[in-house]
Design a protein around this motif. Structure first.
Motif, PDB file in Angstrom:
ATOM      1  N   LEU A  76       0.820  -1.204   0.000  1.00  0.00           N
ATOM      2  CA  LEU A  76       0.000   0.000   0.000  1.00  0.00           C
ATOM      3  C   LEU A  76       0.858   1.258   0.000  1.00  0.00           C
ATOM      4  O   LEU A  76       0.549   2.237  -0.689  1.00  0.00           O
ATOM      5  CB  LEU A  76      -0.927  -0.015   1.221  1.00  0.00           C
ATOM      6  CG  LEU A  76      -1.867   1.183   1.381  1.00  0.00           C
ATOM      7  CD1 LEU A  76      -2.766   1.336   0.164  1.00  0.00           C
ATOM      8  CD2 LEU A  76      -2.705   1.034   2.643  1.00  0.00           C
ATOM      9  N   PHE A  85      -2.719  -0.407  -5.889  1.00  0.00           N
ATOM     10  CA  PHE A  85      -3.568  -0.840  -4.779  1.00  0.00           C
ATOM     11  C   PHE A  85      -4.845  -0.010  -4.865  1.00  0.00           C
ATOM     12  O   PHE A  85      -5.035   0.949  -4.138  1.00  0.00           O
ATOM     13  CB  PHE A  85      -2.839  -0.600  -3.452  1.00  0.00           C
ATOM     14  CG  PHE A  85      -3.207  -1.558  -2.348  1.00  0.00           C
ATOM     15  CD1 PHE A  85      -4.529  -1.780  -2.008  1.00  0.00           C
ATOM     16  CD2 PHE A  85      -2.226  -2.219  -1.632  1.00  0.00           C
ATOM     17  CE1 PHE A  85      -4.870  -2.646  -0.984  1.00  0.00           C
ATOM     18  CE2 PHE A  85      -2.540  -3.097  -0.596  1.00  0.00           C
ATOM     19  CZ  PHE A  85      -3.870  -3.302  -0.273  1.00  0.00           C
ATOM     20  N   ASP A 136      -8.270  -5.324  -4.713  1.00  0.00           N
ATOM     21  CA  ASP A 136      -6.812  -5.486  -4.739  1.00  0.00           C
ATOM     22  C   ASP A 136      -6.285  -5.903  -3.373  1.00  0.00           C
ATOM     23  O   ASP A 136      -5.364  -6.720  -3.276  1.00  0.00           O
ATOM     24  CB  ASP A 136      -6.138  -4.171  -5.160  1.00  0.00           C
ATOM     25  CG  ASP A 136      -6.393  -3.849  -6.624  1.00  0.00           C
ATOM     26  OD1 ASP A 136      -6.839  -4.742  -7.347  1.00  0.00           O
ATOM     27  OD2 ASP A 136      -6.154  -2.699  -7.016  1.00  0.00           O
ATOM     28  N   GLY A 166      -7.677  -1.996   1.677  1.00  0.00           N
ATOM     29  CA  GLY A 166      -8.168  -1.594   0.361  1.00  0.00           C
ATOM     30  C   GLY A 166      -9.193  -0.484   0.444  1.00  0.00           C
ATOM     31  O   GLY A 166      -9.197   0.442  -0.374  1.00  0.00           O
TER      32      GLY A 166
END
Length: 413
Positions: free
Chosen positions: A184, A191, A196, A258
């Motif tokens: 991330l 991302f 994802d 996410g």
């Protein structure tokens, strides 16, 4: 929800369906129209049967992350491999390795299905797998003794209970999810959101479970007087009944990270990492806590959790398709796509029909690249509308729009 009232400062109201689902919410103050296409009429990249009504994303951070992950993976082997071999022996290691490929294949197949709509770069998926299979195991081996010394006496539990229900969930989920946080922070353009996060989490967890299964399967061979029977029992418990256990644990962290990636900057993403560890650790501890009534708890608790995870993934996929459709509609309104192209790119049936037609005329790779780039463009626009790193994502948008034009030409000419 959408609004028909004028926005502050005299700006036009948000268009209808600007927020197509919970996954694509746009803050009112961040909405902006798609850049106009002044190049003229489009010759649509459409198969005749569809009725009318690129390259990869650029990120130097991702390249450095993959390189760093390779170095960490290499050095981690010097701690992980001796540990596993010391517990399994050569014969146990080889048999455990082969047996572990089957549950690993199930997890990676699930990753492939979840990731089909907007595939992640293979290099980042490789980083995730190496992190799970080697680096996170090494981190676990490094941290466990210190965590045991610090938290064991305070817990008031006997060592075995503490190790199984507290130490393993806390240390292992932290070690696995640390790879998610690195993805991330250093590969943020890849991302995109919760899907994802789940894809990367499943890949990391699949790698971790792969190495752990080698250890368990190999130890069943090395330490048993009846290795065939013991291996069959352990394989059934881990490879058949629970191949997705680690994936579901770590998947909750990936889902939360996410969601954070859609809106938050790096500082708050670290907070989301800490929050995301909580459900992962609780699920992991709950699984490890099952004892003599294992079968009853498995049926009553674990199977519903697995079915809930499947439902969440299905809902994520539906939301992903709706988001793609809406963002491409906005580009269509600006002259970059036709309405039929939007339908083609944003529906599974449309994609299949387009690929069949393109392959029939020898342009399958070009059509596949066109579909992939158009999907990337939709998610890039979502990041722009989130208000996060807008100038960088607008630069990505310009490159992707140029790629769309070139790939369309490659398909239709």
């Amino acid at each position: 929800m959408t609004s028909s009232n004028p926005r502050p400062g005299g700006r036009a109201p948000l268009p209808q369906q600007a927020n197509p689902s919970w996954m694509g919410q746009v803050p009112d103050q961040h909405y902006r129209p798609a850049p106009a296409n002044f190049a003229g009429q489009l010759q649509a990249a459409l198969p005749p049967a569809v009725p009318a009504p690129r390259g990869g994303r650029r990120s130097t951070g991702a390249g450095g992350l993959v390189a760093g992950g390779g170095v960490l993976g290499f050095f981690s082997l010097f701690s992980v491999l001796p540990f596993v071999l010391g517990n399994t022996g050569i014969a146990g290691f080889v048999i455990g390795f082969v047996a572990s490929l089957l549950p690993l294949a199930a997890v990676l197949l699930a990753v492939r299905v979840i990731d089909r709509w907007e595939p992640e770069p293979k290099s980042l998926l490789l980083f995730a797998f190496v992190w799970g299979a080697v680096v996170s195991i090494s981190v676990t081996l490094l941290i466990q003794p210190y965590f045991s010394l610090a938290a064991g006496p305070v817990s008031g539990l006997d060592y075995r209970t503490f190790a199984v229900t507290v130490q393993a969930p806390v240390v292992e989920e932290f070690a696995k999810s640390l790879g998610l946080l690195l993805l991330l922070l250093f590969a943020r353009r890849h991302f995109d959101g919760p899907v994802d996060g789940v894809v990367f989490a499943f890949t990391i967890a699949g790698g971790f479970a792969f190495t752990e299964n080698i250890l368990y399967f190999g130890r069943a061979i090395a330490e048993s007087s009846d290795p065939g029977t013991d291996l069959a029992v352990v394989f059934f418990l881990r490879g058949v009944m629970s191949p997705f256990a680690h994936a579901i644990f770590t998947g909750t962290t990936g889902l939360i990270l996410g969601l954070a990636a859609r809106r938050w900057h790096n500082g708050l993403s670290v907070v989301a990492f800490a929050v995301g560890l909580i459900p992962a650790m609780l699920l992991h501890s709950g699984w490890n806590s099952m004892g003599q009534d294992f079968l009853a708890q498995y049926i009553v608790v674990q199977i519903p959790i697995f079915l809930l995870a499947v439902l969440v993934i299905v809902l994520l996929r539906v939301a992903e398709r709706r988001l793609t459709r809406q963002r491409l509609k906005e580009y269509a309104a600006a002259g970059w796509f036709t309405a039929a192209e939007v339908e083609m790119v944003s529906t599974p049936a449309g994609r299949r029909a387009a690929l069949r037609w393109a392959r029939s005329i020898g342009r399958g790779p070009q059509m596949k690249a066109f579909l992939h780039t158009a999907t990337q463009l939709a998610f890039t626009r979502q990041r722009i509308l989130s208000g996060r790193d807008v100038p960088a994502h607008q630069l990505d948008e310009q490159h992707l729009l140029s790629d769309v034009v070139g790939l369309r030409a490659a398909v239709v000419h």
